[in-house]
Scaffold this motif. Sequence first.
Motif, PDB file in Angstrom:
ATOM      1  N   THR A  97       3.388  39.703 -26.765  1.00 25.83           N
ATOM      2  CA  THR A  97       1.629  39.136 -26.422  1.00 25.83           C
ATOM      3  C   THR A  97       1.444  37.643 -26.421  1.00 25.83           C
ATOM      4  OG1 THR A  97       1.037  41.347 -27.302  1.00 25.83           O
ATOM      5  CG2 THR A  97      -0.842  39.697 -26.294  1.00 25.83           C
ATOM      6  N   ARG A  98       1.681  37.001 -27.098  1.00 27.47           N
ATOM      7  CA  ARG A  98       1.860  35.590 -27.235  1.00 27.47           C
ATOM      8  C   ARG A  98       2.756  34.927 -26.472  1.00 27.47           C
ATOM      9  NH1 ARG A  98       2.629  32.156 -31.195  1.00 27.47           N
ATOM     10  NH2 ARG A  98       3.497  33.666 -32.044  1.00 27.47           N
ATOM     11  N   ALA A  99       3.578  35.176 -26.441  1.00 26.52           N
ATOM     12  CA  ALA A  99       4.544  34.976 -25.096  1.00 26.52           C
ATOM     13  C   ALA A  99       4.018  35.333 -24.023  1.00 26.52           C
ATOM     14  CB  ALA A  99       5.675  35.351 -24.977  1.00 26.52           C
ATOM     15  N   THR A 100       3.799  36.562 -23.560  1.00 32.62           N
ATOM     16  CA  THR A 100       2.794  36.962 -21.834  1.00 32.62           C
ATOM     17  C   THR A 100       2.062  36.215 -21.617  1.00 32.62           C
ATOM     18  OG1 THR A 100       4.047  38.812 -22.228  1.00 32.62           O
ATOM     19  CG2 THR A 100       2.240  38.493 -20.348  1.00 32.62           C
ATOM     20  N   LEU A 101       0.811  35.522 -22.612  1.00 28.76           N
ATOM     21  CA  LEU A 101       0.115  35.073 -22.278  1.00 28.76           C
ATOM     22  C   LEU A 101       0.703  33.556 -22.116  1.00 28.76           C
ATOM     23  CD1 LEU A 101      -3.001  36.490 -25.118  1.00 28.76           C
ATOM     24  CD2 LEU A 101      -2.699  37.054 -22.121  1.00 28.76           C
ATOM     25  N   ALA A 102       1.271  33.034 -22.806  1.00 31.94           N
ATOM     26  CA  ALA A 102       1.976  31.734 -22.483  1.00 31.94           C
ATOM     27  C   ALA A 102       2.251  31.898 -21.248  1.00 31.94           C
ATOM     28  CB  ALA A 102       2.608  31.339 -23.679  1.00 31.94           C
ATOM     29  N   ALA A 103       2.745  32.488 -20.290  1.00 33.50           N
ATOM     30  CA  ALA A 103       3.537  32.950 -19.353  1.00 33.50           C
ATOM     31  C   ALA A 103       1.952  32.766 -17.869  1.00 33.50           C
ATOM     32  CB  ALA A 103       4.386  34.025 -19.156  1.00 33.50           C
ATOM     33  N   GLU A 104       1.707  32.987 -18.305  1.00 36.65           N
ATOM     34  CA  GLU A 104       0.898  33.406 -17.176  1.00 36.65           C
ATOM     35  C   GLU A 104      -0.846  32.493 -17.010  1.00 36.65           C
ATOM     36  OE1 GLU A 104      -2.041  36.652 -18.822  1.00 36.65           O
ATOM     37  OE2 GLU A 104      -0.433  38.207 -18.029  1.00 36.65           O
TER      38      GLU A 104
END
Length: 283
Positions: A97-104
């Motif tokens: 989840t944190r990786a996805t949010l960082a990419a966004e």
Amino acid sequence: MTPAGTSARRRLPPTSYLRVFEPLRAYDDDAQLAIAAQRGVNRTAFEERAAIESLERTTRGITDPFPHDQAERYRELHYPGADGLTTPYYCPDQLPTRATLAAEQLDATMRPALLELLVPEAARGANAGRIRHESFAEDVASLHTRSATWGIPLGWFVLVNEDDHCEIEEDGNALLTVRLSAPAIQALERARFAAASLAIHAPELDILDELTSLGEWLSLFHEDSMIELDYGLVAEKVWPDESAQDLKLGIESLAEQDMLGAAAAYRRLTSRWLKVRQLARAN
């Protein structure tokens, strides 16, 4: 401490974290079983493994920095009680989840050509296909970890005091990190008190919105939770650090209409973090 793990941690950008650790009873049965299976992994080993895996993801032959099918892992915090005994608390890593949010966030702030180089569209699409949307939404709603690179947001310092529980992790003579922890209910009281004072005496300051957001965030978790401010490698640049004391003094000075005292506290804060900001710009 393994040399490989130490090397990996030092090769990552200096990142600080604000985490919420909840008691075991706050988690459902599946999470409790996962926590039980992971007990015995100390914090140093956990962070070294996380750093090595992060570097491995970013140096794959095919650029794809997202985690793949990784089971949830839990950091463990042992907080000392008045009787001298420690109580364990747990923080889920929530890495996908944190990786996805960082990419966004990168998508909103980075030039498309550079974004494609670092996080290719194919990798983002594959990651979106792996995400289970129900668990992703739950993680976003109760994200246990906030992070900041090359610094620490001022509002985080409101949550801690100089006499809070402190753990220092070293590699020889060099700091790897400093961690301050305190009961979340105490941190929430500190945030609310500071926000109320600033709302009256300095409502134009940006930190007021930050404190309001932090208060809402902390209210999401179990009342017996703990918060942890993890300096990461930023500690090398500023520790021993009096930022929490200076920020508290600055807010108190504003409440007392002592503008000279508030200005002096602000100058100490900005001068202490000037080197860190300069290194951030250089990178």
